[in-house]
Scaffold this active site. Structure first.
Site, short mmCIF file in Angstrom:
data_model
loop_
_atom_site.label_atom_id
_atom_site.label_comp_id
_atom_site.label_asym_id
_atom_site.label_seq_id
_atom_site.Cartn_x
_atom_site.Cartn_y
_atom_site.Cartn_z
N ASP A 1 -25.93 26.26 18.05
CA ASP A 1 -26.71 25.45 17.24
C ASP A 1 -28.14 25.44 17.26
O ASP A 1 -28.80 25.49 16.18
CB ASP A 1 -26.27 23.77 17.66
CG ASP A 1 -26.69 22.92 16.91
OD1 ASP A 1 -25.97 23.06 15.50
OD2 ASP A 1 -27.46 22.09 17.25
N LYS B 1 -30.80 26.61 13.82
CA LYS B 1 -32.13 25.96 13.47
C LYS B 1 -33.41 27.03 13.68
O LYS B 1 -34.23 26.87 12.82
CB LYS B 1 -32.43 24.63 14.57
CG LYS B 1 -31.37 23.83 14.51
CD LYS B 1 -31.61 22.55 15.58
CE LYS B 1 -30.51 21.63 15.80
NZ LYS B 1 -30.62 20.79 16.91
#
Lengths: 312, 312
Positions: B168, B172
């Site tokens: 995750d 980003k």
């Protein structure tokens, strides 16, 4: 009247035409251009001066549908009616560089307001000079020494009392308070000066202040720094904009907060809202300097381009 | 296909019409609306799902001149060509909530780029879960204990390995890297997982991982934490986006940096540029949660209004 820079930008996405005005006749020229081009072409009037004298021409320009970008705090900190008029078409004005130079303080507060998240409090250390002074005091130095060193390093205004009075911080605080919707003016802000009036510029010269006046502050400040330390706090020169108004002055803050950890001349702003309630949104970085101020102004100009996009 | 929210907003400054689509036929409806309204009215397609499946409809919508607001990272982290297509009209897309939820990270990086200030490096702690884990480890706790506590507090995904894998954070990081102009994809990012493949979901269940697998990490992590401490550093799980590429994993950072001082689950991002060279621009605050994500999405929508202002 002295205008350091009055810069107009015509076109969408291109620097079509650029001119620096620094004479009184500029006002007429600006209004002529605004009348012809304001509403339709994306004329941006940029004020990087440090005078109240531009308020009239800026209001006229806004009336003609021009965009305005300000690094100059003064047009936003005079009469509330002037602020209201200048920001009456809020999307046509940008003033990021008035608070923390290029730091995205205004942009962030504006985003939070736009999202409907109510801002309850803003606490900031918005003077690089006073930030440096306060973090040096923490190490046990005397304020008289620290201010002289800061002046020698070029961190202060020629007369350091211009920093120590807190007036520049108060102007930034007023802009933030008005941005939050507070209909207040400079006289509603409680500003704590770091020197008493008997050491003021009306009473003694800068040289006398530095050579004899300043040392008179040592004892009191030292006591406050020590008292804060005993409570696990540090002393910072901050602005606090809350629902009950706006204060500027010395305040004890927890050692382990963003403000308490601040060292050197960086600015720091803590924004508390419903989304950032227990732990604030923090923005920190260099809050002064030609480069960062110019970068903030340029980003503001570019940001206005959306108003004049051609819809394909 | 599951769309959690597909929200369309018609008009300038008013929420004219709002509809939640969560069935496959939504795609047809969205494209119908985009064909009729996209280029002229300010139709905004908002994707708050967590799927790759929306990429096609989003690209079609962009083709029809629609605006797009994303909280969903996946359309921006699949093939580079898709990212390029989606951002081909850069002012018509906003994706603040993909990185740090409502924190003004994308907006600030975009402003810095717009001002012509070259960004040299972004270092961020962009997982609240891993931020919490790393700051607890600093206090001498074992990673097995800390992860279990984090799960009990609801800080982790149902299977904590979804956080510990770093994927995750990598998504980003990829969005930030592409924003800086790097033409890279997920496979170009060096991602350090906090667990080895023999403890992965293909090998053991979540329960087994928590009850027996996790403890196998204790010793190695403890050694790294101690080694960092001996050098005056602390260990953080960060992304580093520099000119030489993009890394995601454990890194030692100075104890007194913004990253080193981080406690709890706040996100923090340090942006280094010519203007913020020795001391970075720092943005810190809650980087996850429904409220802050929704606030970021709403601020993005409002920000698009400039494209559809009526020029008086």
């Amino acid at each position: 009247m002295q205008w350091n820079l009055m810069y107009d930008w015509i076109g969408c996405g291109n620097l079509g035409h650029c001119q620096v005005f620094n004479k009184p006749e500029a006002m007429g020229k600006v209004i002529d251009a605004a009348t012809m081009l304001g509403r339709t072409t994306g004329l941006v009037i940029v004020d990087c001066s440090a005078t109240y004298d531009t308020v009239g021409v800026l209001k006229d320009a806004v009336n003609h549908g021009c965009c305005v970008v300000l690094a100059n705090k003064k047009p936003l900190t005079c009469a509330y009616e002037d602020f209201k008029k200048l920001t009456s078409h809020f999307r046509q004005i940008r003033f990021e560089s008035t608070v923390g130079a290029g730091l995205p303080v205004i942009a962030s507060v504006t985003r939070i307001i736009a999202s409907g998240d109510p801002v309850s409090r803003i606490v900031g250390s918005l003077s690089g000079t006073l930030g440096y002074v306060m973090s040096e005091l923490e190490d046990g130095k005397k304020i008289s020494e620290v201010v002289k060193t800061a002046k020698a390093l070029g961190y202060t205004e020629p007369d350091p009392r211009d920093d120590l009075s807190g007036m520049d911080v108060a102007r930034k605080a007023l802009i933030l308070a008005r941005l939050l919707g507070q209909q207040i003016s400079m006289e509603n802000i409680n500003v704590e000066s770091l020197y008493p009036s008997e050491l003021g510029p009306e009473v003694m010269s800068t040289t006398d202040f530095l050579e004899s006046g300043l040392a008179k502050l040592d004892e009191t400040i030292e006591e406050r720094v020590k008292a804060a330390s005993l409570r696990g706090n540090v002393l910072r020169y901050v602005c606090v904009i809350g629902s009950t108004g706006c204060q500027v002055g010395l305040q004890e803050v927890p050692k382990d907060s963003a403000l308490g950890r601040l060292r050197g001349s960086d600015n720091v702003v803590e924004i508390y809202s419903r989304c950032y309630e227990s732990s604030p949104l923090v923005i920190q970085g260099a809050g002064a300097g030609n480069d960062t101020t110019a970068a903030g102004v340029l980003a503001d100009i570019i940001d206005l381009q959306d108003l004049f996009q051609t819809r394909a």
